[in-house]
Design a protein around this motif. Sequence first.
Motif, PDB file in Angstrom:
ATOM      1  N   PRO A 132       0.814  -1.235   0.000  1.00 53.13           N
ATOM      2  CA  PRO A 132       0.000   0.000   0.000  1.00 53.13           C
ATOM      3  C   PRO A 132       0.841   1.276   0.000  1.00 53.13           C
ATOM      4  N   ILE A 133       1.958   1.267   0.747  1.00 54.13           N
ATOM      5  CA  ILE A 133       2.827   2.453   0.732  1.00 54.13           C
ATOM      6  C   ILE A 133       3.366   2.700  -0.673  1.00 54.13           C
ATOM      7  N   GLY A 134       3.814   1.644  -1.336  1.00 49.69           N
ATOM      8  CA  GLY A 134       4.329   1.790  -2.704  1.00 49.69           C
ATOM      9  C   GLY A 134       3.280   2.284  -3.670  1.00 49.69           C
ATOM     10  N   ILE A 135       2.055   1.772  -3.543  1.00 46.81           N
ATOM     11  CA  ILE A 135       0.978   2.233  -4.432  1.00 46.81           C
ATOM     12  C   ILE A 135       0.692   3.712  -4.190  1.00 46.81           C
ATOM     13  N   GLY A 136       0.669   4.120  -2.914  1.00 48.09           N
ATOM     14  CA  GLY A 136       0.418   5.526  -2.606  1.00 48.09           C
ATOM     15  C   GLY A 136       1.493   6.435  -3.168  1.00 48.09           C
ATOM     16  N   ILE A 137       2.767   6.052  -3.003  1.00 47.92           N
ATOM     17  CA  ILE A 137       3.861   6.870  -3.522  1.00 47.92           C
ATOM     18  C   ILE A 137       3.838   6.905  -5.046  1.00 47.92           C
ATOM     19  N   PHE A 138       3.538   5.771  -5.666  1.00 50.01           N
ATOM     20  CA  PHE A 138       3.523   5.700  -7.131  1.00 50.01           C
ATOM     21  C   PHE A 138       2.398   6.571  -7.706  1.00 50.01           C
ATOM     22  N   VAL A 139       1.219   6.500  -7.097  1.00 41.47           N
ATOM     23  CA  VAL A 139       0.091   7.315  -7.569  1.00 41.47           C
ATOM     24  C   VAL A 139       0.391   8.796  -7.369  1.00 41.47           C
ATOM     25  N   THR A 140       0.981   9.146  -6.215  1.00 39.27           N
ATOM     26  CA  THR A 140       1.338  10.548  -5.961  1.00 39.27           C
ATOM     27  C   THR A 140       2.336  11.059  -6.992  1.00 39.27           C
ATOM     28  N   SER A 141       3.328  10.222  -7.329  1.00 35.93           N
ATOM     29  CA  SER A 141       4.322  10.621  -8.323  1.00 35.93           C
ATOM     30  C   SER A 141       3.687  10.816  -9.693  1.00 35.93           C
ATOM     31  N   ASN A 142       2.736   9.936 -10.058  1.00 39.37           N
ATOM     32  CA  ASN A 142       2.100  10.055 -11.372  1.00 39.37           C
ATOM     33  C   ASN A 142       1.167  11.255 -11.454  1.00 39.37           C
ATOM     34  N   ASN A 143       0.702  11.753 -10.323  1.00 41.30           N
ATOM     35  CA  ASN A 143      -0.179  12.930 -10.336  1.00 41.30           C
ATOM     36  C   ASN A 143       0.591  14.234 -10.522  1.00 41.30           C
ATOM     37  N   ILE A 144       1.920  14.158 -10.461  1.00 45.92           N
ATOM     38  CA  ILE A 144       2.747  15.345 -10.672  1.00 45.92           C
ATOM     39  C   ILE A 144       2.831  15.644 -12.166  1.00 45.92           C
ATOM     40  N   ARG A 145       2.530  16.874 -12.525  1.00 46.07           N
ATOM     41  CA  ARG A 145       2.621  17.298 -13.920  1.00 46.07           C
ATOM     42  C   ARG A 145       4.069  17.649 -14.258  1.00 46.07           C
ATOM     43  N   GLU A 146       4.510  17.186 -15.408  1.00 48.23           N
ATOM     44  CA  GLU A 146       5.872  17.489 -15.835  1.00 48.23           C
ATOM     45  C   GLU A 146       5.922  17.562 -17.354  1.00 48.23           C
ATOM     46  N   TYR A 147       6.600  18.577 -17.856  1.00 49.61           N
ATOM     47  CA  TYR A 147       6.765  18.740 -19.307  1.00 49.61           C
ATOM     48  C   TYR A 147       8.219  19.109 -19.575  1.00 49.61           C
ATOM     49  N   GLU A 148       8.806  18.440 -20.570  1.00 49.87           N
ATOM     50  CA  GLU A 148      10.233  18.607 -20.844  1.00 49.87           C
ATOM     51  C   GLU A 148      10.461  18.927 -22.315  1.00 49.87           C
ATOM     52  N   ILE A 149      11.352  19.879 -22.563  1.00 46.09           N
ATOM     53  CA  ILE A 149      11.721  20.264 -23.929  1.00 46.09           C
ATOM     54  C   ILE A 149      13.233  20.161 -24.070  1.00 46.09           C
ATOM     55  N   ASP A 150      13.695  19.402 -25.053  1.00 43.83           N
ATOM     56  CA  ASP A 150      15.119  19.339 -25.378  1.00 43.83           C
ATOM     57  C   ASP A 150      15.402  20.403 -26.441  1.00 43.83           C
TER      58      ASP A 150
END
Length: 374
Positions: free
Chosen positions: A73-91
């Motif tokens: 459950p801790i891993g699922i919570g951390i994984f879901v929290t990480s996926n909810n973070i918005r990130e956009y990258e430009i090279d």
Amino acid sequence: MAVNYSAKEEVDGHPSGGVGVPGGGTVGGGGAVKTRKPDNTAFKQQRLPAWQPILTAGTVLPAFFIIGLIFIPIGIGIFVTSNNIREYEIDYTGTEPSSPCNKCLNVSWDSTPPCRCTINFTLEHSFESNVFMYYGLSNFYQNHRRYVKSRDDSQLNGDNSSLLNPSKECEPYRTNEDKPIAPCGAIANSMFNDTLELYRIDNDTRTPITLIKKGIAWWTDKNVKFRNPTGDGNNLTALFQGTTKPVNWPKPVYMLDSDPDNNGFINEDFIVWMRTAALPTFRKLYRLIERKNNLQPTLQAGKYSLDIAYNYPVHSFDGRKRMILSTISWMGGKNPFLGIAYITVGSICFFLGVVLLIIHHKYGNRNTSADIPN
């Protein structure tokens, strides 16, 4: 016939001054006992109390299941929290011929005027909370031993004597034209100096996004480790008199910013760069985009453009440059590894618990006594 022994003759193979005793010691003439036998204490006689776990099915199986039920459950919570973070990258390195920044690929440190390019992009999802703008570099080894040592912390802390007489660790960026370099060293000399500007495009109208340049450095760095030389703080030109700029810098350190609270050695872009990265691919905080209205996202979904003053050459060492927009959570930036690690360890423990439970159920009550044939 009686035989008389003199007092100086040996008795039982020992001199008359002492009589042999068990354990290799002797009894001296004064009555003292000399022996190599350890003292009769619990420590020296190895009688200290000890505890040793006995691994049985009743202790091992619950441990595996408990670890699995906690970690998953801790891993699922951390994984879901990480996926909810918005990130956009430009090279924006410009190695591809179709890239708008390809014309700037072979730029030099002192290009005047700087090469400029613009990259248009679209955000598919809105960025709700505060947005952090990073620049990222690849194949740049800030962890090289000589590179890491190439600085003078006393000079950066405002010591006037070190300002005019930098440490020898800064060589070959210690002096230039018989003048001490401020700040000296290879780290400062290679400071990232691209300029990034962000615009929102609405109906062909470009609206600049406010980028905050203060508050990006660690508080301890800004207020403790980095200080300008002592003297008239309002006249940095006089404070740095007698020094020269780093070789690759287009302007001296006292001209990094017009704001006196963000100029000289306490310039936050400079401070962020001086905290060296541990890996060859890294990102450093460049600007902050604060949320102004709780009813609207910080960056709405739509079209944007990134204007770049391309000053920093990376093509010579096969490096790459990136601009990253990201939100954060209670656990920091986007990083799914920690959640995956928790889920993996928990799943392995739970699986091993099931396997050992089956083995124990099938073979645990088997008669282990050996049958002796007739």
